[in-house]
Design an enzyme around this catalytic site. Structure first.
Site, PDB file in Angstrom:
ATOM      1  CD  GLU A  75       8.140  -4.207  -2.855  1.00 50.57           C
ATOM      2  OE1 GLU A  75       8.303  -3.141  -3.481  1.00 50.57           O
ATOM      3  OE2 GLU A  75       8.418  -4.333  -1.648  1.00 50.57           O
ATOM      4  CB  THR A  84       6.918  10.173   3.101  1.00 45.19           C
ATOM      5  OG1 THR A  84       6.304   8.956   2.675  1.00 45.19           O
ATOM      6  CG2 THR A  84       8.223  10.397   2.356  1.00 45.19           C
TER       7      THR A  84
END
EC number: 3.2.1.113
Length: 508
Positions: free
Chosen positions: A374, A500
């Site tokens: 992440e 997106t």
């Protein structure tokens, strides 16, 4: 792009071996071959596996909890996974799933929810998913659904949703609130909005205006965007094109000068070049701002780890100091440079984009699972003692080892493959898919991982984000399927542009 905070609640496949270096602009390999077709079928099976589990255990809720076989409603209970899956199901030509989703969308009442609504998330997932489905089913996939009324319903529902949301723009400046109450027309009392949250509405709302003939939606989103294109005060733009992270809802002025391509800022830059792809004549200023940001990023944000000077990442910047950390979210950046480079015929952007892609690939290649973390960093003065070996070898260390089914690295691999034609990038996509299929797959879907650099991913998060359907499965499949109108093209040949959330919209 998605906000950076974590929301936590097949058969044996062989890894392909990537080559070590990529030739530049090699002629594209034939897409339709036996291996690609076999892989495409495997990817479609994975998509159907996730859909079947969602349909059985979680529908009509927003997402499946793939470990416990429960469900969640993080996106207002309107069936986010179904709407987000629509464009991928269309591209895979799965008429059964497409019709199931259309039947669902037809009965959604977007005016009803008891929870706070995110203008941003609702725009990119729900509005984007429906508009993309409409564009695809009215265009290159027009034969997939026989009942034209089902397709027309997508535009009707899109307009209804936007009409529910549009009060968010009713502010002194026109910069919208993001967190809103659609029942009371209230908001969370925020005094500022984020760069990406404000700057990632314009494609969807402009497309809605173009399809309905009602210019209100385009005007609302473009008014908000205008403050981002001409930032004030001047101090909020420390380098040409690179702007701060927060904008005053009262005045439209920036409230800081913190610069990054990380989550919270990312898709503002993404949409600058994509609006130019959508309409080069109408959005030339957006292209100019993207080019300024791209040049400044290459000059001021490009960073090379001390132990791996061959790698390139984008640092952040604040008050004269570079922040040597990044995120999985940020790894869309290579794809953005590649898209800009091919559309603008600029080899410098393409080369830099490929450098960024190589850096993000290393964050996958160096972990035990073959999946990237992440967040990660490369500050030589802050390397944890238990990660010194990783930093020496791979040029980064892990700050958060979670993986919540994010798509950005695969997304940039896809742009690299489509724009260079180099087979290596498709192999990287396949390797990532194999790893996700191995470590994240459950009996009903796909779960996030707690630590990508631990054995078996260090345990699983009991959540399957809707963008697994919209983005991860789509980009992997597109790389292994034949050429089509919706595929990213070299040069100025794009007939579609992806929002997106990876929903393709037909360009003007």
């Amino acid at each position: 792009m998605h906000l950076p905070s974590l929301s936590l609640p097949l058969a044996a496949l062989t890894l392909a071996t990537p080559s070590l270096a990529y030739p530049y602009y090699r002629t594209e390999q034939p897409l339709q071959n036996n291996l690609a077709q076999s892989r495409a079928n495997t990817i479609k099976e994975a998509f159907s596996h996730a859909w079947d589990g969602y349909k059985k255990y979680a529908y009509p809720h927003d997402e499946l909890h793939p470990v416990s076989n429960g469900y969640g409603d993080s996106r207002n209970g309107w069936g986010a996974s179904a709407v987000d899956a629509l464009s991928t199901a269309i591209i895979m030509r799965n008429a059964t799933i497409v019709n199931q989703i259309l039947d669902h969308i037809a009965q959604v009442d977007y005016s009803k929810t008891n929870d706070t609504v995110s203008l941003f998330e609702t725009t990119i997932r729900y509005l984007g998913g429906m508009l993309s489905g409409y564009d695809l089913l009215k265009g290159p996939a027009s034969g997939l659904v026989r009942d034209s009324k089902k397709v027309d319903m997508l535009l009707t529902q899109s307009k209804k949703l936007a009409d529910v949301l549009k009060f968010a723009f009713d502010t002194p400046s026109g910069v919208p609130y993001n967190n809103i109450n659609i029942n009371t027309h209230g908001n969370d009392g925020a005094t500022s909005n984020g760069l990406a949250v404000t700057g990632t509405l314009v494609l969807e709302w402009t497309r809605l205006s173009d399809l309905t003939g009602d210019d209100e939606y385009a005007k609302l989103s473009q008014k908000a965007q205008s403050y981002l294109l001409k930032p004030q005060p001047a101090s909020s733009e420390p380098f040409p094109g690179l702007v701060g992270s927060h904008i005053s809802i009262e005045t439209g002025e920036f409230t800081d000068a913190q610069v990054s391509w990380n989550g919270g800022d990312d898709s503002f830059y993404e949409y600058l070049i994509k609006m130019y792809v959508y309409d080069p004549e109408a959005f030339g200023e957006y292209k100019d701002r993207w080019e300024a940001a791209a040049q400044s990023s290459m000059e001021h944000l490009a960073s090379h780890p001390s132990t791996r000077p061959d790698l390139t990442f984008l640092a952040s910047y604040n008050d004269g100091k570079l922040g040597l950390s990044s995120q999985h979210l940020t790894c869309f950046d290579g794809g953005s440079f590649l898209l800009g480079g091919t559309v603008l015929d600029n080899d410098d952007y393409i080369k830099f984009g490929l450098d960024l892609v190589k850096g993000c690939h290393e964050t996958y290649n160096a972990t035990l699972t073959g999946i990237g973390p992440e967040s990660f960093a490369w500050d030589p003065n802050s390397v944890p003692s238990n990660q010194k070996a990783l930093y020496e070898k791979a040029g980064f260390y892990i700050q958060s080892g979670a993986y919540i089914l994010r798509p950005e690295v695969i997304e940039s691999f896809y742009y690299a493959y489509r724009i260079t034609g180099e087979e290596q990038y498709r192999e990287w996509i396949w390797n990532a898919f194999v790893a996700i299929n191995k470590y994240c797959r459950t009996s009903s879907g796909f779960a996030g991982l707690q630590d990508v650099n631990a054995a078996n991913g260090g345990g699983r998060y009991d959540n399957q984000e809707s963008f697994l359907f919209a983005e991860v499965m789509k980009y992997v499949y597109l790389a292994h399927s034949g050429d089509a109108e919706w595929q990213v093209q070299r040069g100025n040949g794009n007939k579609f542009v992806f929002n997106t959330e990876a929903h393709p919209f037909r360009v003007r």
